[in-house]
Structures are given as C-alpha cells and as structure tokens.
Design a protein around this motif. Structure first.
Motif, PDB file in Angstrom:
ATOM      1  N   SER B 192      29.319   0.145 -23.725  1.00 56.46           N
ATOM      2  CA  SER B 192      30.343  -0.800 -23.272  1.00 56.46           C
ATOM      3  C   SER B 192      31.693  -0.131 -22.995  1.00 56.46           C
ATOM      4  O   SER B 192      32.488  -0.637 -22.211  1.00 56.46           O
ATOM      5  CB  SER B 192      30.521  -1.905 -24.316  1.00 56.46           C
ATOM      6  OG  SER B 192      30.901  -1.352 -25.555  1.00 56.46           O
ATOM      7  N   SER B 193      31.963   0.999 -23.640  1.00 55.13           N
ATOM      8  CA  SER B 193      33.244   1.653 -23.422  1.00 55.13           C
ATOM      9  C   SER B 193      33.267   2.460 -22.137  1.00 55.13           C
ATOM     10  O   SER B 193      34.333   2.858 -21.675  1.00 55.13           O
ATOM     11  CB  SER B 193      33.574   2.582 -24.594  1.00 55.13           C
ATOM     12  OG  SER B 193      33.712   1.813 -25.759  1.00 55.13           O
ATOM     13  N   GLN B 194      32.099   2.718 -21.580  1.00 55.08           N
ATOM     14  CA  GLN B 194      32.037   3.479 -20.329  1.00 55.08           C
ATOM     15  C   GLN B 194      31.771   2.498 -19.187  1.00 55.08           C
ATOM     16  O   GLN B 194      30.656   2.363 -18.683  1.00 55.08           O
ATOM     17  CB  GLN B 194      30.935   4.536 -20.417  1.00 55.08           C
ATOM     18  CG  GLN B 194      31.202   5.542 -21.543  1.00 55.08           C
ATOM     19  CD  GLN B 194      30.043   6.509 -21.768  1.00 55.08           C
ATOM     20  OE1 GLN B 194      28.935   6.294 -21.307  1.00 55.08           O
ATOM     21  NE2 GLN B 194      30.326   7.574 -22.515  1.00 55.08           N
ATOM     22  N   VAL B 195      32.835   1.792 -18.788  1.00 54.50           N
ATOM     23  CA  VAL B 195      32.691   0.647 -17.898  1.00 54.50           C
ATOM     24  C   VAL B 195      32.157   1.046 -16.522  1.00 54.50           C
ATOM     25  O   VAL B 195      31.274   0.390 -15.977  1.00 54.50           O
ATOM     26  CB  VAL B 195      34.024  -0.125 -17.790  1.00 54.50           C
ATOM     27  CG1 VAL B 195      33.916  -1.239 -16.766  1.00 54.50           C
ATOM     28  CG2 VAL B 195      34.402  -0.707 -19.152  1.00 54.50           C
ATOM     29  N   LYS B 196      32.674   2.133 -15.983  1.00 55.32           N
ATOM     30  CA  LYS B 196      32.247   2.497 -14.621  1.00 55.32           C
ATOM     31  C   LYS B 196      30.778   2.886 -14.541  1.00 55.32           C
ATOM     32  O   LYS B 196      30.045   2.369 -13.696  1.00 55.32           O
ATOM     33  CB  LYS B 196      33.143   3.604 -14.059  1.00 55.32           C
ATOM     34  CG  LYS B 196      34.351   3.015 -13.371  1.00 55.32           C
ATOM     35  CD  LYS B 196      34.954   3.988 -12.403  1.00 55.32           C
ATOM     36  CE  LYS B 196      36.068   3.308 -11.615  1.00 55.32           C
ATOM     37  NZ  LYS B 196      36.976   4.285 -11.013  1.00 55.32           N
ATOM     38  N   PRO B 197      30.331   3.807 -15.416  1.00 54.54           N
ATOM     39  CA  PRO B 197      28.887   4.101 -15.396  1.00 54.54           C
ATOM     40  C   PRO B 197      28.047   2.854 -15.687  1.00 54.54           C
ATOM     41  O   PRO B 197      26.975   2.678 -15.117  1.00 54.54           O
ATOM     42  CB  PRO B 197      28.711   5.131 -16.518  1.00 54.54           C
ATOM     43  CG  PRO B 197      30.070   5.677 -16.795  1.00 54.54           C
ATOM     44  CD  PRO B 197      31.073   4.646 -16.375  1.00 54.54           C
ATOM     45  N   LEU B 198      28.571   1.999 -16.558  1.00 57.03           N
ATOM     46  CA  LEU B 198      27.830   0.780 -16.898  1.00 57.03           C
ATOM     47  C   LEU B 198      27.668  -0.107 -15.667  1.00 57.03           C
ATOM     48  O   LEU B 198      26.602  -0.675 -15.407  1.00 57.03           O
ATOM     49  CB  LEU B 198      28.546   0.027 -18.025  1.00 57.03           C
ATOM     50  CG  LEU B 198      27.845  -1.241 -18.525  1.00 57.03           C
ATOM     51  CD1 LEU B 198      26.431  -0.935 -19.013  1.00 57.03           C
ATOM     52  CD2 LEU B 198      28.655  -1.898 -19.647  1.00 57.03           C
ATOM     53  N   LYS B 199      28.765  -0.204 -14.885  1.00 56.72           N
ATOM     54  CA  LYS B 199      28.706  -1.000 -13.656  1.00 56.72           C
ATOM     55  C   LYS B 199      27.595  -0.473 -12.739  1.00 56.72           C
ATOM     56  O   LYS B 199      26.805  -1.255 -12.191  1.00 56.72           O
ATOM     57  CB  LYS B 199      30.050  -0.963 -12.931  1.00 56.72           C
ATOM     58  CG  LYS B 199      30.071  -1.824 -11.690  1.00 56.72           C
ATOM     59  CD  LYS B 199      31.278  -1.575 -10.815  1.00 56.72           C
ATOM     60  CE  LYS B 199      31.031  -0.371  -9.918  1.00 56.72           C
ATOM     61  NZ  LYS B 199      32.089  -0.167  -8.918  1.00 56.72           N
ATOM     62  N   SER B 200      27.516   0.843 -12.601  1.00 56.09           N
ATOM     63  CA  SER B 200      26.476   1.428 -11.738  1.00 56.09           C
ATOM     64  C   SER B 200      25.085   1.114 -12.278  1.00 56.09           C
ATOM     65  O   SER B 200      24.156   0.822 -11.512  1.00 56.09           O
ATOM     66  CB  SER B 200      26.621   2.941 -11.649  1.00 56.09           C
ATOM     67  OG  SER B 200      27.930   3.262 -11.303  1.00 56.09           O
ATOM     68  N   LEU B 201      24.942   1.177 -13.603  1.00 57.57           N
ATOM     69  CA  LEU B 201      23.630   0.859 -14.194  1.00 57.57           C
ATOM     70  C   LEU B 201      23.260  -0.599 -13.955  1.00 57.57           C
ATOM     71  O   LEU B 201      22.108  -0.921 -13.644  1.00 57.57           O
ATOM     72  CB  LEU B 201      23.649   1.154 -15.699  1.00 57.57           C
ATOM     73  CG  LEU B 201      23.650   2.620 -16.109  1.00 57.57           C
ATOM     74  CD1 LEU B 201      23.757   2.748 -17.632  1.00 57.57           C
ATOM     75  CD2 LEU B 201      22.394   3.332 -15.614  1.00 57.57           C
ATOM     76  N   ILE B 202      24.245  -1.486 -14.096  1.00 60.60           N
ATOM     77  CA  ILE B 202      23.977  -2.913 -13.861  1.00 60.60           C
ATOM     78  C   ILE B 202      23.536  -3.129 -12.422  1.00 60.60           C
ATOM     79  O   ILE B 202      22.563  -3.845 -12.142  1.00 60.60           O
ATOM     80  CB  ILE B 202      25.233  -3.768 -14.182  1.00 60.60           C
ATOM     81  CG1 ILE B 202      25.535  -3.729 -15.685  1.00 60.60           C
ATOM     82  CG2 ILE B 202      25.028  -5.208 -13.717  1.00 60.60           C
ATOM     83  CD1 ILE B 202      26.880  -4.333 -16.076  1.00 60.60           C
ATOM     84  N   MET B 203      24.245  -2.462 -11.499  1.00 65.65           N
ATOM     85  CA  MET B 203      23.887  -2.615 -10.086  1.00 65.65           C
ATOM     86  C   MET B 203      22.468  -2.104  -9.821  1.00 65.65           C
ATOM     87  O   MET B 203      21.673  -2.755  -9.138  1.00 65.65           O
ATOM     88  CB  MET B 203      24.893  -1.877  -9.200  1.00 65.65           C
ATOM     89  CG  MET B 203      26.252  -2.578  -9.175  1.00 65.65           C
ATOM     90  SD  MET B 203      27.536  -1.619  -8.334  1.00 65.65           S
ATOM     91  CE  MET B 203      26.945  -1.638  -6.649  1.00 65.65           C
ATOM     92  N   ALA B 204      22.145  -0.970 -10.400  1.00 71.19           N
ATOM     93  CA  ALA B 204      20.808  -0.408 -10.195  1.00 71.19           C
ATOM     94  C   ALA B 204      19.746  -1.328 -10.798  1.00 71.19           C
ATOM     95  O   ALA B 204      18.669  -1.540 -10.220  1.00 71.19           O
ATOM     96  CB  ALA B 204      20.712   0.982 -10.821  1.00 71.19           C
ATOM     97  N   ALA B 205      20.081  -1.908 -11.965  1.00 75.85           N
ATOM     98  CA  ALA B 205      19.120  -2.800 -12.630  1.00 75.85           C
ATOM     99  C   ALA B 205      18.881  -4.054 -11.793  1.00 75.85           C
ATOM    100  O   ALA B 205      17.747  -4.510 -11.626  1.00 75.85           O
ATOM    101  CB  ALA B 205      19.629  -3.173 -14.020  1.00 75.85           C
ATOM    102  N   ILE B 206      19.963  -4.635 -11.258  1.00 70.87           N
ATOM    103  CA  ILE B 206      19.820  -5.840 -10.435  1.00 70.87           C
ATOM    104  C   ILE B 206      19.046  -5.522  -9.163  1.00 70.87           C
ATOM    105  O   ILE B 206      18.196  -6.298  -8.724  1.00 70.87           O
ATOM    106  CB  ILE B 206      21.200  -6.455 -10.110  1.00 70.87           C
ATOM    107  CG1 ILE B 206      21.828  -7.035 -11.385  1.00 70.87           C
ATOM    108  CG2 ILE B 206      21.083  -7.535  -9.038  1.00 70.87           C
ATOM    109  CD1 ILE B 206      23.258  -7.541 -11.210  1.00 70.87           C
ATOM    110  N   GLN B 207      19.324  -4.363  -8.588  1.00 64.12           N
ATOM    111  CA  GLN B 207      18.656  -4.010  -7.332  1.00 64.12           C
ATOM    112  C   GLN B 207      17.196  -3.617  -7.521  1.00 64.12           C
ATOM    113  O   GLN B 207      16.425  -3.672  -6.580  1.00 64.12           O
ATOM    114  CB  GLN B 207      19.419  -2.874  -6.637  1.00 64.12           C
ATOM    115  CG  GLN B 207      20.705  -3.380  -6.013  1.00 64.12           C
ATOM    116  CD  GLN B 207      21.553  -2.261  -5.458  1.00 64.12           C
ATOM    117  OE1 GLN B 207      21.747  -1.233  -6.121  1.00 64.12           O
ATOM    118  NE2 GLN B 207      22.053  -2.439  -4.242  1.00 64.12           N
TER     119      GLN B 207
END
Lengths: 604, 306
Positions: B192-207
């Motif tokens: 949760s503290s690494q917001v930018k990498p987390l955002k990329s992971l969320i995007m990859a997961a949704i896609q």
C-alpha cells in the motif's frame, strides 16, 4: 375394483429399476389419456433398501396417489412382503417367480387379495434378452398386456429413454418389453376384470413437482439459477441446467448453498431474475443471505423442497417442518413472503407469482414445496405450456436523475431500483442499516423510518396475491378478497365453503389428499370444507378469519410433529384448533384424513 | 415521513451520451469520505485504485465493486460506481453472480485477509479455478481490525493478539501461494505504501482476462503494529527481472520465499475464461438478453414431458 380409478404399487430393491418402470408406466397411461398421480420413495443410498412407486390412474383428474393398492407389482419376495399389507380386497398381484414350481401355499398364504400372476421376469430377461437387469422392462410389457395398454406408446417411450445409450440398448429393451407382452399373451390366463377404458384425446403431459417448478421459473423470466445439489430438490437444478442455456440463461453449480444464494443475489443485483432451490439443510445455511436480500432490497426467489429434518434427517422422505424457518428464520426482523404450492399445476403457477412479487416488492420470496410434491407426478394438459404467457426477461437500461437515492422513502415503501449499467444510477447497497442513498447509518430516526419503509412494502401485497383455495364436496375454487376466480369453480357459491361443521386448514402439498377426504366426508353426510392459503406470509386474515368463524370445529392438517401452522393460527386467532400431524416421512393418505374428520364429526 | 422523493427516473435510454474528457482520479471519488484510521494502508490502496480507474478510463456506470465485511470492505462506499457491500466472507460468490448477471461490467472484489481466508475461504478456490474474469484485491493487514485486534489467518506466528494472549499458535496462510495452487491465472502482490507500482498492478489485474488475485500488504496502524510491517517496508522486493511469470513453480518459490517478500506480477497465464466459455455454448448472456432473448421452445418441452 373401479377401472375408472385404481391404484398400482411397484416394489423392489433399489437398483432394480422400479423408478424407471414407474416413470414409463405414468407416461404410457398419460398417452392413453388417463390421468395419473404418482409418488415414489427410495432410500437415501443408491442401492439397497426398498424402492417403491405408487401410481393412481383415473378417467377424471386424480389429486393424490390414493390409498390401497389394486395392483401390486413385486420384483422379489421381499418386495412382496413390504407391500402385502397395503392392498385392497381383490387386488391383483404380479410377481417375479417360476409359475410351474412355485409353492403357492407357502409363498402366498398370507395374501389377502385376488388373482396372483407369477411371471418369470428375471428368467425371461436373462434367457431371452441376455440381460437380467431388464426385468423391469419385461414386467412393464407384462403389465401393459394385462391392462390392455397399446404397445406403440411404450415402444416409443423406450426408444426415447435409451436414446443416449445407443441402438443396442434400445433394441434389447424393446425386446424385453415385447418378450413381456408375448409371455402375458401366450401364458397368462387373465383372471381379473381390470382393463383400462378407451378415452379419446391427444394425451397429457406428465410432470413432477420439481419439473413444474423449473418450468414455472423459466416461464416467469428466470434466467439465472445458482444452486448446490441436495435431495429432494436437485431435479430442479438438473432440468434448468438443460433449459437455461437454450434461452441465454445460466445454471451455476456453486460450491455450497451459501455461495449459491450469494451468486443469486449478485445476479439479481445485476438485473437478472434469479433463483435457487434447496432443501432444509441448505435453507439453514442461506438464512443470513435471506436477511441481506431483505435489507439490501434485492429480489430473490428461494424454493425449499422440504424433507424430514432436523440435521440430515430423512433426505428422501417428505415433511412440512420448515415452515417456522421460512416464516421466522434468520436474525433480525425483515419482510418476506412465504408461499406453498398445493399441487403440481400450482408449482408451475406459483413461480410466476413468486418472481413478480420478489421483483416488484424487492423482497425474498420463499416457496415451500416438499419431497412428496417434488417427486410426485401428475398429468397436466398439453396446452398448459402453449397457453401460458412468458414473462419479459430483462428491462432496458434507464437513465436516472442527479441525486438518485436507491432507498428513497416512498408512500408504498418501494424505492425505484437502478441496475448496474444504468447511467446516473450508481449506488452502493449494503447490509448495514443505511441512509436513503445507501450510505451506512445508525442514526435512530433514520433507522425507524427505514424499518417501517421495508415492512410497509408488504402492506397491500395480500390484496393482490392473497386468498385461498377452498374445497367443499367435489368443488374447488380460489377465493380472493374482492373476487372469485373460477378455476374449475364448481362450488355454487363462495360462502358455501365458509360455513359448516368441520373446517380444515392446511398448507402446501397436503391439499390433494385433504380435498379428497372432504369430498368423501360429504358423501357420508358430514359437513366439512377445507382451505389452503395461496400465501402463508403475509398472513391473509381477510379470508381465513371468516372461515374460522364460520365453522364449529377447526382442524389443522400438516406433516410435522409440533403443529407449526396450527400454532401460527392459534397465535393469530386465539383458538385451539384440533390437529392432525404426521412425521413418519410419508405423505397423508385420504383415509387418514377422513378418519380424523369422522372422529371430529362425532363430537360436533 | 421525513422525506418526499423526487421523481427518480428520466426515461428509457435512447442515445449514447457525448464523448467525455479523459477522467481523473477525482472523478471516481464516492459520496462518502473514508472512515479508516489516519495512516491506514487502505488510503494508499484507494488512491492507487482511483488512479488506475482513471488511467483505464473505466465507466463508473459499468463498474461494480463487491466487498465483504471488514475495514477494507468499506471501500465501495468511497468510490463512485455500483457497489455491493454484502456479508462477511461472501464477496466472491456475489461478484461471480454480478458478473454472470452483467458480463459487460468490470467487476472488482475488495476484502480483507479474514474475509477471504477465514470465513470466506471456501469460495476462493472455486472462483480461481473457474477463471471468472473478476479482479480480487485482498487487502492483507494481518489482523482483524474492525473488531479491534484479534488473530487473523495471516497473523505471523508467535505474535500477541487479543485472542492469542500467549502468542499465535498457528502458522500464517499465504494468499498468493494459495491462489497459485487454486489455479488462478493472475497472481500478484503489492504494497500500500508503493502507490505507483500498486496502480500498475491493479491495472494489469483488471486488464487480465480471467481471475486475478492481487494481494496488497496494507498495514493496520492501530492494531497491527506488531505484525511485521516495519520489516516489510525495508524488505519488500520487486520480483527479479529474470522471473518468467509463466513459470508456475518459480512463481510459487517467489511467493513462499522465507527471506524476502516479493512484489509484482508473480504469475500470469492465458486460459479460457468461465463466462465466455458458457457464452460460446449459448448461455450466460445475463442482461445482454436485453438485445433479444431466445424464445422458449414450447413444442419441444411439450414433447419432452409427454
């Protein structure tokens, strides 16, 4: 013996093909334009123990599988002993054995019926077909020949039954059937007078209560079924597994009953008419989700095909002991609707009402069937499916105004429901108490308004969907509050059923037996009538109160130990009704209800 | 009655609305303000999530977020979308129903470690093996936060909690490793503290087309202080660059590594998706039946029951 109304029992070990025999026999009769009502009972295990089918045949509609057997088909000596006490005088026995060598005095010394036909079913199947397991089909051929059923319907049904198993299996079963017929024609000297009457017509359909529920759902626009296999409800799921994909729908087999109802709620939230069917143990697991359905106001239909409880109980036997759970089950207080179909026809009809109510009022609707109805079969008119209109499946997308509130307070308590995909309708539903827009709230004033709003929804429900089925003499009618609906309405007036000596109140599947008991009572000069509510909850006082007040003695008939509906009524009317209860796993027979009516009549 | 409702409905949809400008994260903010404790890891997850929605330009009207019960499960209320805050442990089957009901929706599940690995653990394998196209974000704080500090299935061994006064006896579960064993086709881990990498992971997961599990380590600052998050902040590592995320056994090794906590996409494979497989057989059209539903074949049914 009355050839216009007679009862056949088929008995054998589980695994001997009793159920298949019964299934084919009912369809053969229906194609010959006879009406049937049949019931089956089998052990919870696949093999071992008794399998039994009872079929009643009638020129007119028959509403229950009857009392004493006029014909007994026994697949073994043991099967004979199971059923020899269930016969009428003059009953015919058809039993597997060697006619030349059997010691009749030793084997049938205790037979109280009429003609005995010892038929070498197993030998014919083994020697002529090379497959001893085909003895049930041999027996079918023998029976059809003795009763005078034409051969073509049976042959057609056998072809269809074994279609998936290939030509070889079809041929050997056809040969078994023909061998049975030939044997009967050549070797059996008919010593009874029972032959079926010739009736004009193009045949009837045969459906079980479970079939009728599945098809009723399909016609009601249900396009999502989530479920978990459980006896005695599984046939609903199996039929929908075949049918739903053909109309673009989904049958989803979940990992347990909790997941079943959770998925149903999800699909319903998405705007698809959705249901599950289960039995008592499954309904226990679902109770938390029923509360969520009511709290979040998501429509859902749950069918409970009741079986003997508690715990694993009697999985393959019938009981009406989930009424309390349906009416009161779950934590907290929430509005719900409980309905109980009274017949196989009503199983089909009730689903339409259940889905309409669930969707319009945004509440859970519980439909209480039972093993004795789910596995019972009856003839239904072929035109039923052609003439029943089909409900719309999904509504088009809608645009919602700014400030849309999912749980808006309204006069009726019903709030307009947006569905994912609808522009402007975004909202979060929650099982927490909530504000009108859906956000969590434990503010006292809002809480009070929300509880009232939810319960207000059902205020006028019974005016539209309530009423009763009433039986008096040979008549039936449906009474609504304002109107009478003339379904087979042979009663001369509504009021006739609502005044008399003995008033019977029942619910659900016992109606078929009770109506016959009431008709027989009248023939014996007893004033008796019966009502069955179309909806158990909300309780329709406006129809039940005058019935109670119009009778000297009230009897509540139900298949449970504690008298759940009797207590429900006692609470509403401060009465102490007479009770007739049964909890042995088997349905009532007309004789059992009639005896109780006679007993009460002596004291009126 | 305290409230008179406005007319709610504007009418049946006829035309598409005009193309909108590119959304920003703010456009996905819900009506409610988060009620998490200050410093809670879930704030970081929420901001990564809203940014991911904006980058993917997801239509809020066609987004459904399903959750269970717990601190993290409150998240749907903080997002502008359709949301389903249901029962403890039951988010997964609800989400599957939502997706089957409306296959065109983007469906996201949010829940905690207790919700998904304890009360709801029976649903996790089945959603994974079915490969339903939903994204499951498990916000793992290693503690029961909403009920104020009891042992969860991911609480480290030996830690004191209110229900483990002598230290947790059990050994913790590993959601990423379990997802691999259950047959999930996308398994990732974020922080949760690494917001930018987390955002990329969320995007990859949704896609990802299929079931995706994204375990997000999200510390509970109030009750989870002893649960090893300080160490995580220092020891969390990205998956080695040479890791081939099609290799299930090396993904398993990374997921269960005793020294390091690896973040990033651990595993990804293409496998037929559940709903599209059902659709290929004619079923599972859900609300798309709006475009024209096949008729019930009455003659066949009459014949079948005769």
């Amino acid at each position: 013996m009355n050839r216009n109304d007679f009862v056949m029992g088929i008995s054998g070990d589980a695994g001997e093909g009793v159920l298949l025999y019964g299934d084919l026999m009912t369809r053969i009769a229906a194609r010959a334009n006879l009406h049937i009502s049949s019931t089956q009972t089998f052990p919870a295990e696949v093999r071992g123990g008794q399998s039994y089918v009872q079929i009643r045949f009638g020129v007119d509609s028959v509403f229950n599988p009857g009392d004493k057997l006029d014909v007994l088909i026994a697949f073994s000596n043991l099967a004979y002993h199971w059923c020899k006490g269930m016969i009428s005088s003059g009953a015919i026995l058809i039993i597997d054995g060697e006619p030349e060598t059997v010691d009749r005095a030793a084997r049938f010394g205790d037979w109280k019926g009429g003609p005995i036909y010892v038929v070498p079913m197993t030998r014919i199947a083994g020697e002529e077909i090379g497959e001893k397991r085909a003895k049930n089909i041999v027996a079918l051929g023998v029976t059809c020949a003795l009763l005078g059923f034409p051969a073509d319907h049976a042959e057609d049904l056998i072809r269809r039954q074994f279609k998936q198993k290939g030509e070889k299996v079809i041929a050997s079963n056809l040969a078994a059937y023909t061998a049975g017929r030939t044997y009967a024609e050549q070797h059996i000297e008919k010593r009874d007078t029972l032959t079926i009457p010739e009736i004009d017509g193009d045949g009837h359909m045969v459906m079980s209560g479970n079939d009728a529920i599945a098809l009723g759902a399909l016609y009601a626009g249900c396009r999502f079924y989530g479920g978990y296999p459980i006896t005695p409800a599984t046939e609903i799921m199996q039929l929908l597994a075949d049918e739903l994909p053909l109309v673009g729908g989904t049958m989803y087999q979940a990992e347990d009953e909790i997941a079943s109802l959770a998925a149903v709620l999800g699909a319903s939230f998405s705007g698809v008419r959705a249901m599950t069917a289960t039995s008592g143990p499954g309904l226990s697991l679902m109770s938390e989700l029923l509360g969520l359905s009511a709290m979040a106001e998501i429509p859902v239909v749950v069918v409970d095909v009741q079986r003997g409880g508690p715990s694993t109980g009697l999985p393959t036997k019938t009981e009406q002991s989930d009424l309390n759970m349906a009416v009161y089950g779950g934590h907290g207080e929430f509005p719900r609707v409980v309905m109980a179909p009274i017949s196989i026809r009503d199983c089909f009809n009730v689903m339409r009402r259940a889905f309409e109510i669930a969707e319009f009022y945004q509440v859970p609707v519980i439909v209480l069937s039972e093993q004795g109805l789910g596995h019972r079969r009856a003839t239904l008119p072929r035109r039923m499916l052609e003439q029943t209109p089909k409900a719309d499946v999904v509504r088009p997308l809608k645009q919602w105004r700014d400030g849309y509130a999912r749980y808006a307070f309204t006069e009726s308590g019903i709030s307009p429901r947006s569905i994912p995909g609808d522009p402007g309708g975004a909202h979060v539903i929650t099982g927490l108490e909530h504000w009108d827009f859906g956000g969590p709230s434990h503010e006292p004033e809002n809480r009070v308004e929300m509880v009232r709003k939810r319960f207000r929804k059902l205020r006028n429900l019974d005016r539209k969907y309530g009423g009763v089925f009433a039986f008096k003499g040979a008549g039936i009618l449906q009474r609504h509050h304002a109107t009478t609906d003339g379904e087979a309405g042979r009663l001369s007036s509504v009021e006739e059923a609502f005044r008399g000596d003995i008033g019977i109140i029942g619910w659900g599947a016992t109606a078929g037996v009770v109506r016959e008991a009431v008709a027989r009572a009248e023939r014996r000069g007893i004033s008796a009538a019966a009502i069955f509510p179309r909806m158990i909850l909300p309780h329709n006082d406006m129809t039940i109160r005058p019935f109670i007040e119009g009778h000297k003695s009230i009897l509540v008939v139900e298949e449970n130990f504690t008298g759940q509906y009797a207590k429900f009524l006692a609470h509403h009317y401060s009465i102490r009704p007479a009770k007739l209860n049964k909890y042995d796993g088997l349905p009532f027979t007309p004789d059992q209800v009639l005896s109780k009516i006679e007993e009460l009549a002596d004291h009126v | 009655m305290s409230n008179t409702p406005e007319p709610q409905e504007e009418g049946t949809m006829t035309t598409q609305t005009e193309p909108k400008p590119k959304p920003s994260a703010k456009d996905y903010k819900g009506r409610l303000k988060p009620i998490w404790c200050p410093g809670c890891g879930d704030y970081g997850v929420l901001s990564a999530l809203l940014a991911a929605f904006a980058d993917l330009e997801i239509d809020p009207d066609n987004l459904a977020i399903v959750s269970g019960i717990g601190c993290s499960s409150r998240l749907p209320g903080f997002v502008k979308s359709y949301g389903f805050h249901g029962l403890h442990g039951r988010a997964l089957p609800v989400a599957l129903g939502v997706k089957l009901g409306s296959p065109h929706l983007t469906v996201l599940i949010v829940g905690g470690d207790g919700d998904g690995l304890s009360i709801g653990a029976g649903h996790f394998p089945h959603l994974a093996r079915r490969n339903v196209d939903v994204t499951y974000m498990m916000l793992d704080n290693r503690i029961y936060g909403l009920t104020k500090g009891q042992t969860s299935p991911t609480t480290p061994h030996g830690i004191w909690t209110k229900t483990s006064p002598a230290g947790v006896v059990e050994f913790p579960m590993n959601p990423a490793a379990l997802a691999l064993c259950y047959g999930a086709t996308f398994v990732a881990r974020g922080y949760s503290s690494q917001v930018k990498p987390l955002k990329s992971l969320i995007m990859a997961a949704i896609q990802h087309r299929g079931f995706s599990l994204l375990q997000v380590l999200s510390p509970c600052v109030t009750f989870g202080r002893k649960c090893g998050f300080d160490a995580i902040a220092n020891s969390i590592k990205e998956c080695p660059a040479e890791h081939d995320c099609r290799d299930a056994s090396s993904a398993y090794q990374l997921a269960t590594d005793p020294q390091n906590i690896y973040s990033g996409i651990l595993y990804q494979e293409e496998r037929p998706e559940f709903i599209s497989t059902l659709q290929a057989m004619g079923g599972a059209r859900g609300r798309e039946l709006d475009d024209g539903a096949p008729e019930i074949d009455v003659d066949r049914l009459v014949d079948q029951f005769s």
